[in-house]
Design a protein around this motif. Structure first.
Motif, PDB file in Angstrom:
ATOM      1  N   GLY A   1      42.695 -57.032 -76.987  1.00  0.00           N
ATOM      2  CA  GLY A   1      43.582 -57.794 -76.114  1.00  0.00           C
ATOM      3  C   GLY A   1      45.042 -57.433 -76.284  1.00  0.00           C
ATOM      4  N   LYS A   2      45.369 -56.647 -77.314  1.00  0.00           N
ATOM      5  CA  LYS A   2      46.753 -56.220 -77.480  1.00  0.00           C
ATOM      6  C   LYS A   2      47.051 -55.137 -76.441  1.00  0.00           C
ATOM      7  N   PRO A   3      48.249 -55.136 -75.928  1.00  0.00           N
ATOM      8  CA  PRO A   3      48.561 -54.129 -74.910  1.00  0.00           C
ATOM      9  C   PRO A   3      48.546 -52.716 -75.497  1.00  0.00           C
ATOM     10  N   VAL A   4      48.044 -51.794 -74.718  1.00  0.00           N
ATOM     11  CA  VAL A   4      48.005 -50.391 -75.131  1.00  0.00           C
ATOM     12  C   VAL A   4      49.216 -49.710 -74.503  1.00  0.00           C
ATOM     13  N   ASP A   5      50.051 -49.170 -75.373  1.00  0.00           N
ATOM     14  CA  ASP A   5      51.250 -48.510 -74.863  1.00  0.00           C
ATOM     15  C   ASP A   5      51.201 -47.013 -75.183  1.00  0.00           C
ATOM     16  N   LYS A   6      52.209 -46.296 -74.755  1.00  0.00           N
ATOM     17  CA  LYS A   6      52.256 -44.842 -74.931  1.00  0.00           C
ATOM     18  C   LYS A   6      52.238 -44.458 -76.403  1.00  0.00           C
ATOM     19  N   VAL A   7      52.913 -45.207 -77.236  1.00  0.00           N
ATOM     20  CA  VAL A   7      52.971 -44.899 -78.667  1.00  0.00           C
ATOM     21  C   VAL A   7      51.576 -44.962 -79.273  1.00  0.00           C
ATOM     22  N   PHE A   8      50.803 -45.986 -78.910  1.00  0.00           N
ATOM     23  CA  PHE A   8      49.445 -46.121 -79.431  1.00  0.00           C
ATOM     24  C   PHE A   8      48.563 -44.967 -78.955  1.00  0.00           C
ATOM     25  N   ILE A   9      48.628 -44.646 -77.672  1.00  0.00           N
ATOM     26  CA  ILE A   9      47.809 -43.563 -77.121  1.00  0.00           C
ATOM     27  C   ILE A   9      48.182 -42.239 -77.774  1.00  0.00           C
ATOM     28  N   ASP A  10      49.461 -41.988 -77.932  1.00  0.00           N
ATOM     29  CA  ASP A  10      49.897 -40.749 -78.582  1.00  0.00           C
ATOM     30  C   ASP A  10      49.410 -40.679 -80.029  1.00  0.00           C
ATOM     31  N   SER A  11      49.349 -41.841 -80.695  1.00  0.00           N
ATOM     32  CA  SER A  11      48.914 -41.840 -82.097  1.00  0.00           C
ATOM     33  C   SER A  11      47.447 -41.448 -82.227  1.00  0.00           C
ATOM     34  N   LEU A  12      46.669 -41.611 -81.167  1.00  0.00           N
ATOM     35  CA  LEU A  12      45.261 -41.224 -81.197  1.00  0.00           C
ATOM     36  C   LEU A  12      45.087 -39.722 -81.259  1.00  0.00           C
ATOM     37  N   TYR A  13      46.075 -38.988 -80.785  1.00  0.00           N
ATOM     38  CA  TYR A  13      45.969 -37.534 -80.690  1.00  0.00           C
ATOM     39  C   TYR A  13      46.743 -36.808 -81.772  1.00  0.00           C
ATOM     40  N   GLU A  14      47.410 -37.533 -82.638  1.00  0.00           N
ATOM     41  CA  GLU A  14      48.169 -36.895 -83.712  1.00  0.00           C
ATOM     42  C   GLU A  14      47.237 -36.378 -84.775  1.00  0.00           C
ATOM     43  N   ARG A  15      47.589 -35.235 -85.311  1.00  0.00           N
ATOM     44  CA  ARG A  15      46.800 -34.656 -86.385  1.00  0.00           C
ATOM     45  C   ARG A  15      47.547 -34.890 -87.693  1.00  0.00           C
ATOM     46  N   ASP A  16      46.802 -35.188 -88.733  1.00  0.00           N
ATOM     47  CA  ASP A  16      47.406 -35.420 -90.057  1.00  0.00           C
ATOM     48  C   ASP A  16      47.531 -34.138 -90.820  1.00  0.00           C
TER      49      ASP A  16
END
Length: 79
Positions: free
Chosen positions: A64-79
């Motif tokens: 239920g939390k809003p999904v923003d660009k920062v969250f979506i981008d964090s899904l694709y970041e590599r460690d």
């Protein structure tokens, strides 16, 4: 209506409780039954426990939390 119990183990338990309480078998059985009924009534309802669990789980999961660009981008970041 009388209650007849023909189980020797139950008779032994009633004798043990009678000795511990210093009471009669009738009083011991009456108190044991009342205590068990009270304990059973005090147990939380399984359906309500499940609702509470799922409600808490949902709150912790962030559903239920809003999904923003920062969250979506964090899904694709590599460690």
């Amino acid at each position: 209506m009388p209650l007849y119990v023909k189980d020797p183990q139950v008779d032994a338990l009633a004798d043990e409780l009678t000795a511990l309480k210093g009471s009669t078998k009738t009083e011991a059985v009456r108190e044991a039954l009342r205590n068990e009924i009270a304990r059973t009534k005090a147990e939380p309802d399984l359906i309500e426990m499940t609702r509470t669990f799922t409600r808490d789980l949902r709150a912790r999961s962030g559903v239920g939390k809003p999904v923003d660009k920062v969250f979506i981008d964090s899904l694709y970041e590599r460690d």
